[in-house]
Scaffold this active site. Structure first.
Site, PDB file in Angstrom:
ATOM      1  N   GLY A 120       0.825  -1.208   0.000  1.00 22.77           N
ATOM      2  CA  GLY A 120       0.000   0.000   0.000  1.00 22.77           C
ATOM      3  C   GLY A 120       0.857   1.255   0.000  1.00 22.77           C
ATOM      4  O   GLY A 120       1.817   1.377  -0.759  1.00 22.77           O
ATOM      5  N   SER A 217       2.266  -6.491  -4.492  1.00 21.84           N
ATOM      6  CA  SER A 217       1.595  -5.196  -4.660  1.00 21.84           C
ATOM      7  C   SER A 217       2.648  -4.085  -4.686  1.00 21.84           C
ATOM      8  O   SER A 217       3.552  -4.123  -5.515  1.00 21.84           O
ATOM      9  CB  SER A 217       0.569  -4.991  -3.544  1.00 21.84           C
ATOM     10  OG  SER A 217      -0.227  -3.870  -3.777  1.00 21.84           O
ATOM     11  N   ASP A 296     -14.405 -19.554 -21.170  1.00 19.32           N
ATOM     12  CA  ASP A 296     -14.022 -20.678 -20.302  1.00 19.32           C
ATOM     13  C   ASP A 296     -13.520 -21.868 -21.113  1.00 19.32           C
ATOM     14  O   ASP A 296     -12.509 -22.506 -20.781  1.00 19.32           O
ATOM     15  CB  ASP A 296     -15.216 -21.078 -19.423  1.00 19.32           C
ATOM     16  CG  ASP A 296     -14.850 -22.054 -18.322  1.00 19.32           C
ATOM     17  OD1 ASP A 296     -13.703 -22.525 -18.291  1.00 19.32           O
ATOM     18  OD2 ASP A 296     -15.721 -22.343 -17.481  1.00 19.32           O
ATOM     19  N   LEU A 301     -11.349 -26.957 -21.350  1.00 18.28           N
ATOM     20  CA  LEU A 301     -11.969 -27.495 -20.140  1.00 18.28           C
ATOM     21  C   LEU A 301     -12.895 -26.438 -19.544  1.00 18.28           C
ATOM     22  O   LEU A 301     -12.431 -25.364 -19.138  1.00 18.28           O
ATOM     23  CB  LEU A 301     -10.889 -27.880 -19.118  1.00 18.28           C
ATOM     24  CG  LEU A 301     -11.379 -28.429 -17.775  1.00 18.28           C
ATOM     25  CD1 LEU A 301     -12.086 -29.768 -17.958  1.00 18.28           C
ATOM     26  CD2 LEU A 301     -10.202 -28.584 -16.800  1.00 18.28           C
ATOM     27  N   ILE A 305     -12.486 -21.517 -14.994  1.00 17.68           N
ATOM     28  CA  ILE A 305     -11.178 -20.874 -15.018  1.00 17.68           C
ATOM     29  C   ILE A 305     -10.760 -20.646 -16.470  1.00 17.68           C
ATOM     30  O   ILE A 305     -10.744 -21.589 -17.281  1.00 17.68           O
ATOM     31  CB  ILE A 305     -10.113 -21.747 -14.300  1.00 17.68           C
ATOM     32  CG1 ILE A 305     -10.506 -21.948 -12.833  1.00 17.68           C
ATOM     33  CG2 ILE A 305      -8.731 -21.105 -14.398  1.00 17.68           C
ATOM     34  CD1 ILE A 305      -9.638 -22.953 -12.099  1.00 17.68           C
ATOM     35  N   ASP A 491      -6.029  -8.612 -11.986  1.00 20.10           N
ATOM     36  CA  ASP A 491      -5.869  -7.870 -10.753  1.00 20.10           C
ATOM     37  C   ASP A 491      -6.760  -6.633 -10.832  1.00 20.10           C
ATOM     38  O   ASP A 491      -6.924  -6.037 -11.891  1.00 20.10           O
ATOM     39  CB  ASP A 491      -4.387  -7.461 -10.629  1.00 20.10           C
ATOM     40  CG  ASP A 491      -4.048  -6.917  -9.261  1.00 20.10           C
ATOM     41  OD1 ASP A 491      -4.231  -7.637  -8.274  1.00 20.10           O
ATOM     42  OD2 ASP A 491      -3.594  -5.765  -9.175  1.00 20.10           O
ATOM     43  N   HIS A 528      -6.178  -9.812  -5.563  1.00 26.43           N
ATOM     44  CA  HIS A 528      -4.928  -9.084  -5.426  1.00 26.43           C
ATOM     45  C   HIS A 528      -4.004  -9.775  -4.434  1.00 26.43           C
ATOM     46  O   HIS A 528      -4.274  -9.821  -3.238  1.00 26.43           O
ATOM     47  CB  HIS A 528      -5.236  -7.659  -4.958  1.00 26.43           C
ATOM     48  CG  HIS A 528      -4.049  -6.752  -4.933  1.00 26.43           C
ATOM     49  ND1 HIS A 528      -3.341  -6.424  -6.069  1.00 26.43           N
ATOM     50  CD2 HIS A 528      -3.439  -6.092  -3.925  1.00 26.43           C
ATOM     51  CE1 HIS A 528      -2.359  -5.601  -5.743  1.00 26.43           C
ATOM     52  NE2 HIS A 528      -2.397  -5.393  -4.451  1.00 26.43           N
TER      53      HIS A 528
END
Ligand code: CA
Length: 625
Positions: A120, A217, A296, A301, A305, A491, A528
């Site tokens: 951060g 990050s 997908d 598959l 995901i 992200d 994230h």
């Protein structure tokens, strides 16, 4: 709004060094030459007592305490200190600044040192006893710093802070101080690493054989910057979800919120568009379902995901979003906000956000983004999914703006990434979120490259380590070290496309040999730095991979990762149920692959077992010639 700047000529003069408490020694020491330790040889033991470290003479460094810590996983000496402590002359509040740090030194040391990257806007020392507990238990020396300012000290030993009662910037207040900006950018890591190596050399009579930097990050940014700025400092780098292009990502934060603002139907207490109702969690779930319907199966598959994320382009996603747009008689109904469709305005906002920010002439100011099912995440409030950055922290009541882009992000954009800093209160009509909502992409965006006589480095300079942005020229590091990068495909704050473009530039600059020393692992569905119904649990295997690569020259061809998301079973009827729940349940494993390779099912066996997956190089992921 007002700005503060120190008169030219006084910037580096008259800087006070705090003298209160402890031992402060200003004697300059030359480099300490000790033989390096030997990993794999007998464990190394200290040549002095922990307590005696408190009286070490170190340049511009105050050891606040050095104390033995006894734990079940091993005993070690914890050193608390501060480097370059001073009272700011530039900050109108004359707050105290310094690089606070904690260094842990095991009684039985294996010769490795790890520096922890920040997170951060930094502002406190997060003890590496937690963040690097595994390494510490294995006999590593581990350190962490606060980025050069204490906003809200976790450890009471750091009894100064740049927080303010006058509402001038909150956690971004340090942006007023030029040196605090540079410390946040890279000096905190550089100085803490150098001092830690000196303390290690004294304590054990020899310096570290192998030095590592690991961060995610903003800490991932620290790591990539170190690869070209401090190529002699570390042997191994691990950069997770790196904000290596952070000032430009800040522009995208403002852009995203401005695209969502027209969807708002109410205002918050600061008189700004109230964003949480614009994209409730259910609607993000619908967006995810639309993207999955398009992409997908591209990887062969249907499992919730999208492994062939490079093939998941606008050409496929736009028609899917159209199919999920509310319309009478449409396949997904005509009931937005809780139903199974998106309004035309929501779809339009998503398209603009995913295309990336531009100025009024159409010039890109950051990057486009990959479409990914992880836009919705059932645990987003905990793991900082896309919605948490851009819309709201879901569990909070939607009466205030809680999007990270409007809290942490807006403060950073106004006070750290803009030069000179625009001093903005956290709340009120001129608040930081108002700055983000009114950010001008023609006149404000160029200020990430601006300097003034009070602020000699632009934010691009101190955040990326060069005035022009992240450098792909890693020649010196290539000869010394190895780097593993990992990132979420989608992200919510740093574009995966931007990182892949950077990796391709590195590869080009290195004559096509980036894989020899730097490998990038992209992870679909991950939030994230972790979380999500994804292959997000890999830290132990990454640790093994980077040490094997650095110390034994064994490069990672793949890294086995697990799904530790415990939110399963997913809500009945939701897009991840039954896809992920059936194909990749909690505890399932799969390989993550070095870009441009992607993960593919080999067609037989359980889809929750990494043994049945391979890494392939699909045509869609081919880097530009
Ligand atoms: Ca799939």
């Amino acid at each position: 709004m007002s700005t503060h700047s120190a008169p030219c000529g006084s910037l580096f003069g008259g800087r006070g060094i705090g003298l209160a408490g402890g031992i402060l020694v200003a004697a300059l020491l030359g480099p300490i030459a000790f033989a390096p330790a030997s990993v794999g040889a007998a464990a190394i033991t200290p040549v002095m007592t922990c307590a005696d470290l408190a009286s070490l003479s170190l340049a511009k460094t105050q050891i606040i305490s050095a104390s033995e810590f006894i734990s079940a996983s091993g005993n070690y000496c914890t050193v608390i200190g501060v480097i370059d402590k001073r009272v700011s002359t530039q900050d109108p509040d004359h707050f105290t600044y310094g690089i606070g740090f904690e260094l842990n030194l095991p009684d039985s040391w294996v010769g490795r040192f790890e520096m922890e990257g920040g997170s951060g806007t930094d502002g406190s020392v997060t003890s590496p006893q937690g963040s690097a507990g595994t390494e510490l238990s294995q006999g590593w020396a581990v350190a962490a710093d606060d980025g050069g300012h204490e906003d809200a000290p976790i450890n009471p030993a750091f009894d100064w802070a740049d927080d303010d009662d006058s509402n001038k910037g909150g956690t971004a207040h340090f942006g007023i101080d030029e040196q605090a900006r540079v410390d946040y950018g890279y000096k905190g890591i550089e100085r803490t690493t150098a001092i830690s190596k000196q303390i290690i050399a004294r304590y054990y009579g020899q310096g570290p054989r192998y030095s590592y930097l690991w961060g995610c990050s903003n800490g991932g940014r620290d790591t990539i910057v170190a690869a070209y700025r401090d190529p002699e400092m570390f042997d191994g780098l691990v950069a997770g979800n790196p904000g290596f292009d952070l000032p430009r990502a800040g522009i995208a934060e403002a852009w995203n919120e401005q695209q969502l603002a027209p969807l708002a139907t109410g205002m918050d207490s600061n008189g700004q568009p109230l964003l949480p109702p614009t994209f409730p969690t259910q609607d993000l779930e619908v967006a995810s379902a639309a993207i999955l319907s398009a992409c997908d199966g591209l990887d062969g598959l249907v499992d919730g995901i999208i492994d062939d994320y490079t093939a998941c382009t606008n050409k496929l996603v736009y028609p899917a979003l159209a199919a999920y747009t509310c319309s009478p008689g449409g396949a997904h109904g005509n009931t937005p906000h809780g139903g199974q469709c998106l309004t035309a305005a929501q779809v339009a906002a998503l398209k603009r956000i995913y295309a990336g920010p531009t100025n009024s002439h159409g010039k890109p100011l950051y990057s486009r983004w990959f479409w990914d099912a992880g836009i919705w995440d059932p645990l987003s409030e905990i793991v900082l999914g896309w919605g948490a950055w851009n819309v709201a922290i879901p569990q909070l009541p939607p009466t205030t703006n809680t999007a990270k882009n409007l809290t942490q992000g807006a403060g950073g954009i106004a006070m750290v990434f803009t030069t000179p800093p625009v001093v903005t209160p956290v709340a009120g009509p001129d608040s930081q979120e108002a700055f983000a909502f009114n950010y001008n992409f023609d006149t404000d965006a160029p200020k990430i490259f601006a300097t003034t006589c009070g602020y000699l480095k632009s934010s691009t300079d101190f955040m990326t380590g060069t005035p022009s942005g992240p450098s792909p020229f890693l020649f010196p590091f290539r000869h010394r070290g190895k780097m593993i990068m990992y990132d979420s495909v989608n992200d919510g704050i740093f574009s995966g496309v931007d990182l892949i473009n950077y990796y391709n530039k590195v590869n080009l600059a290195m004559g096509g040999h980036a894989q020899d020393f730097a490998r990038l692992f992209m992870i679909p569905n991950m939030a994230h730095c972790g979380g999500g119904p994804a292959t997000d649990s890999f830290s132990a295997n990454v640790l093994t991979a980077i040490t094997n690569w650095v110390e034994d020259d064994k490069a990672p061809d793949k890294i086995i990762a697990a799904n530790t998301n415990t939110s399963s079973p997913f809500p009945r009827g939701a897009p991840f149920d039954p896809r992920v729940a059936q194909n990749f349940p909690t505890g399932g494993t799969r390989p993550i692959c070095p870009y441009p390779q992607q993960t593919r099912y080999n067609g037989t066996g359980a889809t929750k077992d990494a043994a049945n997956f391979v890494c392939v190089s699909p045509p869609s992921a081919a880097p530009p010639p």
